[in-house]
Design a protein around this motif. Structure first.
Motif, PDB file in Angstrom:
ATOM      1  N   SER G  24      39.860  30.517  40.760  1.00 21.51           N
ATOM      2  CA  SER G  24      41.124  30.448  39.963  1.00 21.51           C
ATOM      3  C   SER G  24      42.355  29.668  40.747  1.00 21.51           C
ATOM      4  O   SER G  24      42.253  29.691  42.003  1.00 21.51           O
ATOM      5  CB  SER G  24      41.769  31.905  39.428  1.00 21.51           C
ATOM      6  N   GLU G  26      45.421  30.885  40.770  1.00 19.55           N
ATOM      7  CA  GLU G  26      46.313  31.712  41.594  1.00 19.55           C
ATOM      8  C   GLU G  26      45.458  32.048  43.225  1.00 19.55           C
ATOM      9  O   GLU G  26      46.149  32.173  44.048  1.00 19.55           O
ATOM     10  CB  GLU G  26      46.284  33.021  40.648  1.00 19.55           C
TER      11      GLU G  26
ATOM     12  N   SER H  24      42.752  31.406  29.612  1.00 20.75           N
ATOM     13  CA  SER H  24      43.404  31.166  30.906  1.00 20.75           C
ATOM     14  C   SER H  24      43.361  29.469  30.858  1.00 20.75           C
ATOM     15  O   SER H  24      42.677  28.994  30.193  1.00 20.75           O
ATOM     16  CB  SER H  24      42.456  31.567  32.023  1.00 20.75           C
TER      17      SER H  24
ATOM     18  N   THR L  23      50.029  39.403  38.962  1.00 18.70           N
ATOM     19  CA  THR L  23      48.532  39.147  38.823  1.00 18.70           C
ATOM     20  C   THR L  23      48.234  37.666  38.268  1.00 18.70           C
ATOM     21  O   THR L  23      47.381  37.180  39.054  1.00 18.70           O
ATOM     22  CB  THR L  23      48.000  40.028  37.807  1.00 18.70           C
ATOM     23  N   SER L  24      49.064  36.995  37.465  1.00 18.80           N
ATOM     24  CA  SER L  24      48.543  35.598  37.098  1.00 18.80           C
ATOM     25  C   SER L  24      49.685  34.792  36.454  1.00 18.80           C
ATOM     26  O   SER L  24      50.692  35.531  35.974  1.00 18.80           O
ATOM     27  CB  SER L  24      47.290  35.320  36.352  1.00 18.80           C
ATOM     28  N   TRP L  25      49.689  33.146  36.472  1.00 20.34           N
ATOM     29  CA  TRP L  25      50.448  32.788  35.894  1.00 20.34           C
ATOM     30  C   TRP L  25      50.319  32.874  34.315  1.00 20.34           C
ATOM     31  O   TRP L  25      51.287  32.460  33.484  1.00 20.34           O
ATOM     32  CB  TRP L  25      50.580  31.051  36.188  1.00 20.34           C
ATOM     33  N   GLU L  26      49.514  32.963  33.879  1.00 18.77           N
ATOM     34  CA  GLU L  26      49.039  33.319  32.348  1.00 18.77           C
ATOM     35  C   GLU L  26      50.050  34.299  31.901  1.00 18.77           C
ATOM     36  O   GLU L  26      50.423  34.366  31.055  1.00 18.77           O
ATOM     37  CB  GLU L  26      47.500  33.372  32.105  1.00 18.77           C
ATOM     38  N   TYR L  63      53.775  35.775  40.690  1.00 21.61           N
ATOM     39  CA  TYR L  63      53.503  34.436  40.298  1.00 21.61           C
ATOM     40  C   TYR L  63      54.519  33.986  39.179  1.00 21.61           C
ATOM     41  O   TYR L  63      54.782  35.309  38.118  1.00 21.61           O
ATOM     42  CB  TYR L  63      51.936  34.281  39.438  1.00 21.61           C
TER      43      TYR L  63
END
Lengths: 75, 75, 75, 75, 75, 75, 75, 75, 75, 75, 75, 75
Positions: G24, G26, H24, L23-26, L63
């Motif tokens: 990923s 990230e 994603s 945890t994530s950009w999504e 993020y």
């Protein structure tokens, strides 16, 4: 402004091609243009959109030129 | 900060010129600089703002360089 | 996606270097790459981020190329 | 164009530094330049690439200027 | 939309000027505007397109502002 | 590449002009081109670099088009 | 505005690092940050300046994130 | 620099593809790469040029990644 | 990656404000920040996105700074 | 995130087309869209990426609009 | 430069609005301006930041213009 | 083109929102969309305009995704 047919107007498509050369960006760009010209009509201007170099063992082994061209579109 | 006269400070103008050459972008850019230098003072740096090519019959017939230069402004 | 150690992944640093040459941007860019290659590992691509010229007495005295390269980072 | 040694040409590296000041962006930018000048040679131009402000309790507590400079590269 | 004469519409030209000052970018930009205003009509807005600094011996010796202005064009 | 005279190559200058019209951006842009054409030679392409509108009392009173053109440079 | 010493103001340097991960962006970006953090002080924000992928045999083999960070500069 | 044939140099074309995924951006981008790889040769790098999301009833229903790739050009 | 509720994560909105001052861009930018701070929470950084000047009768009558800020969003 | 097949996700390709019209940019852009629609599926949005004009004898002879569109990709 | 009150300086906010029209971008942009003018004071210039088209069944069904405007800010 | 009322055309406003996630950009982007959707109508596309990370003690703690959305404007 009436919604008349627009079909008589010429239409062009944009293509981006990357040429490569061991000696110069001019040579690289000319490669890109000549390759595109084999199949595309009415090329008249090619804009450079990126220049870079490929490196191996600390030496420049290729100059690369990305060029953007428009050509006459047939349906 | 008092509103004092700013007239002693040097002032420069920006000009953009396009040079052209059948052989290279260096030659094209140098043409642009030398043409500008005939009438303008104090040129010191010329930045490239666009590179393109003129194409005829599928061949590159001219390399063109657009360059931006500053020169000393006289009122 | 668990927060696992990322330390096995390779990491690169970006460096920007300006090369200079009296004759061509290719020569200027190659200077920049070769100077960087003396101390940096794993250079593979160098992108041109600016081209300009140094002018003295109305003549181009140097072609300069700014290039951006990534190299293998050691902690 | 023969593949001759390019080593006689001067090479510069680019560095970006952020200066900070409670009073002005000029002061912030000058801080950045003077800090860089302690260890780097041949600085001649510093371009501003970003201006921002740090805010605390609804007040500007620092003006910050990011500047990009080139300096003489020693291998 | 008939192809009527457009000559009654006002036309403006864009000029880019670089001002310089030992003390501030405001002073530099004001120099550029005031120099342009000596010969040009109807200046109303000047946009900053670049800020930089001239450095000598590790010190900032001039703040420079490049500004873009439009003025009334007479044929 | 010998340092030969580049003077035979044609050189163009870039000018940016803003046209204005109460009815359309096409009309505004055509004003800009026609005003420039009164004194400049060899205009062939005009690129739009900005479109905006002037507003008075909540109404659009003018459409404005900024266009960039190249013209043949005489020393 | 007197030319007082600017030395008390904190100064930061910008570094750009590319992280890589098979899973990923990230993870790739976190690799870049953690590698930089081993030697640099006062990292607080990392901006993503490019995302790309490495492809082998038509498959994505690595997600790569280029990130730009500022860190506390010691002379 | 003689005007020799440039035909031995490899030439690449650029293609931009948008992939989509409910989960994603990595998945979306991988879709784009794998779809392109079915018909194109020598893909090696895919750059992300835009990330966006499709929204329905206030919920994200798809993550979309636009990626730009170069592939080996056959005349 | 399960589709869990994201509601605990803080959310910020971006606002762009233009400040104006007869004396400096710092003063103009501070005006913009202080006006925004009267009604918005958690401002921490303000980025400058444009600097320009208002001109009357050939004189700069106002320095204007456009700044972009993020503030804590309440539903 | 398991490496599952991404093949069920829809994939789009981007195409850039230049339309031309003697009367307006709307007409030019509509030409480009309608030409593309003859062979491409699922066009939904077309973004304008450049507007320019062709000039002959000091007159605008064509308005040209470059537009970027995405269409459904079949392998 | 003393830290004096900046509250007398006028402050403007930026808003971006998208107008739509079946016939032209001028009509679309005018819609955006007139909608904004119903509630906002002191609009004077509106810059176009994007032009696009909505397509259905291969036909342009709407021209859309995104415009950015500044208006007088009341605390 | 008569100056007819444009009021029947739909008008949209642009809003930029920053979401955040450990945890994530999504997840960050979805937070931004869902927060906006609580009060805004007709969201259909959200473009990512910036990705960054918040760092504490050398670790990524959040993020963040900045997204731009258009929503139906009511006067």
């Amino acid at each position: 402004m009436p919604r008349r047919s627009a079909s008589a107007n010429p239409v062009y498509k944009i293509v981006e091609v990357v040429g490569s050369s061991p000696t110069s960006w001019e040579d690289a760009a000319r490669s890109a243009v000549e390759a595109a010209a084999k199949t595309l009509r009415d090329l008249s201007v090619a804009e450079v959109t990126r220049l870079d170099m490929k490196i191996e063992d600390g030496k420049v082994v290729a100059y690369r030129a990305r060029v953007s061209m428009s050509f006459r579109h047939e349906d």
